[in-house]
Design a protein around this motif. Sequence first.
Motif, PDB file in Angstrom:
ATOM      1  N   VAL A  33      -2.336   6.924   4.495  1.00 36.96           N
ATOM      2  CA  VAL A  33      -3.481   6.500   5.515  1.00 36.96           C
ATOM      3  C   VAL A  33      -3.856   5.333   5.407  1.00 36.96           C
ATOM      4  O   VAL A  33      -4.678   4.623   4.512  1.00 36.96           O
ATOM      5  CB  VAL A  33      -4.524   7.642   5.696  1.00 36.96           C
ATOM      6  CG1 VAL A  33      -5.510   7.346   6.759  1.00 36.96           C
ATOM      7  CG2 VAL A  33      -4.100   9.124   5.620  1.00 36.96           C
ATOM      8  N   ILE A  34      -3.530   4.612   6.337  1.00 36.33           N
ATOM      9  CA  ILE A  34      -3.871   2.757   6.043  1.00 36.33           C
ATOM     10  C   ILE A  34      -4.644   2.596   7.308  1.00 36.33           C
ATOM     11  O   ILE A  34      -4.128   2.557   8.590  1.00 36.33           O
ATOM     12  CB  ILE A  34      -2.515   1.868   6.016  1.00 36.33           C
ATOM     13  CG1 ILE A  34      -1.786   2.336   4.732  1.00 36.33           C
ATOM     14  CG2 ILE A  34      -2.834   0.550   6.041  1.00 36.33           C
ATOM     15  CD1 ILE A  34      -0.436   2.071   4.679  1.00 36.33           C
ATOM     16  N   GLY A  35      -5.938   1.843   7.252  1.00 33.10           N
ATOM     17  CA  GLY A  35      -6.677   1.485   8.363  1.00 33.10           C
ATOM     18  C   GLY A  35      -6.394  -0.064   8.450  1.00 33.10           C
ATOM     19  O   GLY A  35      -5.953  -0.805   7.766  1.00 33.10           O
ATOM     20  N   TYR A  36      -6.756  -0.394   9.827  1.00 29.71           N
ATOM     21  CA  TYR A  36      -6.523  -1.937  10.172  1.00 29.71           C
ATOM     22  C   TYR A  36      -7.821  -2.437  10.822  1.00 29.71           C
ATOM     23  O   TYR A  36      -8.136  -1.693  11.907  1.00 29.71           O
ATOM     24  CB  TYR A  36      -5.278  -2.027  10.783  1.00 29.71           C
ATOM     25  CG  TYR A  36      -5.154  -3.563  11.537  1.00 29.71           C
ATOM     26  CD1 TYR A  36      -4.733  -4.582  10.715  1.00 29.71           C
ATOM     27  CD2 TYR A  36      -5.519  -3.796  12.873  1.00 29.71           C
ATOM     28  CE1 TYR A  36      -4.589  -5.882  11.238  1.00 29.71           C
ATOM     29  CE2 TYR A  36      -5.296  -5.169  13.296  1.00 29.71           C
ATOM     30  CZ  TYR A  36      -4.980  -6.162  12.468  1.00 29.71           C
ATOM     31  OH  TYR A  36      -4.807  -7.224  12.914  1.00 29.71           O
ATOM     32  N   LEU A  37      -8.348  -3.235  10.605  1.00 28.36           N
ATOM     33  CA  LEU A  37      -9.753  -3.674  11.462  1.00 28.36           C
ATOM     34  C   LEU A  37      -9.285  -4.941  11.832  1.00 28.36           C
ATOM     35  O   LEU A  37      -8.664  -5.973  11.157  1.00 28.36           O
ATOM     36  CB  LEU A  37     -10.982  -3.664  10.185  1.00 28.36           C
ATOM     37  CG  LEU A  37     -11.321  -2.384   9.751  1.00 28.36           C
ATOM     38  CD1 LEU A  37     -12.302  -2.594   8.727  1.00 28.36           C
ATOM     39  CD2 LEU A  37     -11.757  -1.426  10.621  1.00 28.36           C
ATOM     40  N   LEU A  62       0.816  -1.045  -0.214  1.00 25.99           N
ATOM     41  CA  LEU A  62      -0.249   0.030   0.047  1.00 25.99           C
ATOM     42  C   LEU A  62       0.979   1.411   0.109  1.00 25.99           C
ATOM     43  O   LEU A  62       0.684   2.325  -0.503  1.00 25.99           O
ATOM     44  CB  LEU A  62      -1.012   0.053   1.164  1.00 25.99           C
ATOM     45  CG  LEU A  62      -2.081  -1.044   1.205  1.00 25.99           C
ATOM     46  CD1 LEU A  62      -2.780  -0.995   2.579  1.00 25.99           C
ATOM     47  CD2 LEU A  62      -3.027  -0.950   0.061  1.00 25.99           C
ATOM     48  N   LEU A  63       1.935   1.165   0.788  1.00 26.71           N
ATOM     49  CA  LEU A  63       2.800   2.387   0.751  1.00 26.71           C
ATOM     50  C   LEU A  63       3.483   2.512  -0.460  1.00 26.71           C
ATOM     51  O   LEU A  63       3.627   3.688  -0.955  1.00 26.71           O
ATOM     52  CB  LEU A  63       3.914   2.388   1.884  1.00 26.71           C
ATOM     53  CG  LEU A  63       3.346   2.421   3.609  1.00 26.71           C
ATOM     54  CD1 LEU A  63       4.547   1.798   4.210  1.00 26.71           C
ATOM     55  CD2 LEU A  63       2.804   3.725   3.774  1.00 26.71           C
ATOM     56  N   ASP A  64       3.596   1.436  -1.275  1.00 27.25           N
ATOM     57  CA  ASP A  64       4.708   1.584  -2.598  1.00 27.25           C
ATOM     58  C   ASP A  64       3.561   2.145  -3.299  1.00 27.25           C
ATOM     59  O   ASP A  64       4.002   2.883  -4.377  1.00 27.25           O
ATOM     60  CB  ASP A  64       5.099   0.380  -2.952  1.00 27.25           C
ATOM     61  CG  ASP A  64       6.236  -0.331  -2.246  1.00 27.25           C
ATOM     62  OD1 ASP A  64       6.628   0.526  -1.512  1.00 27.25           O
ATOM     63  OD2 ASP A  64       6.635  -1.399  -2.028  1.00 27.25           O
ATOM     64  N   ALA A  65       2.378   1.969  -3.121  1.00 26.59           N
ATOM     65  CA  ALA A  65       1.193   2.361  -4.219  1.00 26.59           C
ATOM     66  C   ALA A  65       0.734   3.666  -3.959  1.00 26.59           C
ATOM     67  O   ALA A  65       0.079   4.493  -4.734  1.00 26.59           O
ATOM     68  CB  ALA A  65       0.144   1.548  -4.143  1.00 26.59           C
ATOM     69  N   GLY A  66       1.893   4.543  -2.958  1.00 25.99           N
ATOM     70  CA  GLY A  66       1.473   5.885  -2.569  1.00 25.99           C
ATOM     71  C   GLY A  66       0.509   6.173  -1.477  1.00 25.99           C
ATOM     72  O   GLY A  66       0.195   7.564  -1.203  1.00 25.99           O
TER      73      GLY A  66
END
Length: 195
Positions: A178-182, A171-175
């Motif tokens: 803000v990443i959520g975790y459920l 996800l970071l490599d895709a730019g």
Amino acid sequence: MVDVAEAAGVSVATVSMVLSGKAGAIRIPEETQQRVAEVAAELRYQRNVLAAGLRRQTYDTIGLISDFIATTPHAGALLQGTQDALWEAGKALIIINTEGDADTELAAIDVMLGLQVDGLIYASMYHQIVAIPEAMRRVPLVLLDARSEDLSVSSVAPNEEGGSYTATAHLLDAGHRVIGYLQDEVPKPATEERL
């Protein structure tokens, strides 16, 4: 085998050697081997696995006892991979799902040992730490998606932390920044390791 031997015009011993794959050891001619194989196919000969197992003291089976894994939506790949690996090794897989019931689990162990499986796979959800019933130790044992405090028992479990790291890195490599975790409200080793 008697029927196959009569129809092929050979001895029962020759049929046995051909159908067990040991014909080369006593130099049975290729045309005889082919004739025996063709007659066996025509007569729909079926090897008696139970009799062969009694003689060899092995039935080429591995038992898999799980709590809920066999009935979960994600179990297909796990079970297919287990079956494929065993099939390649010439073994068959027998599965009993206990739904987490302790009495059913003990009965499943008795059934598997009664069938004289060559080994057991003990699978549990969320690769939690499990107490291994003593009866399971009578045959070779591997834990699947579970682990034991007794490090003498081999286990296979996913790398939850590594998987979570790889997903986040993607996800970071895709730019994305803000990443959520459920996660489930019930604490489980798998979800804690993912976090």
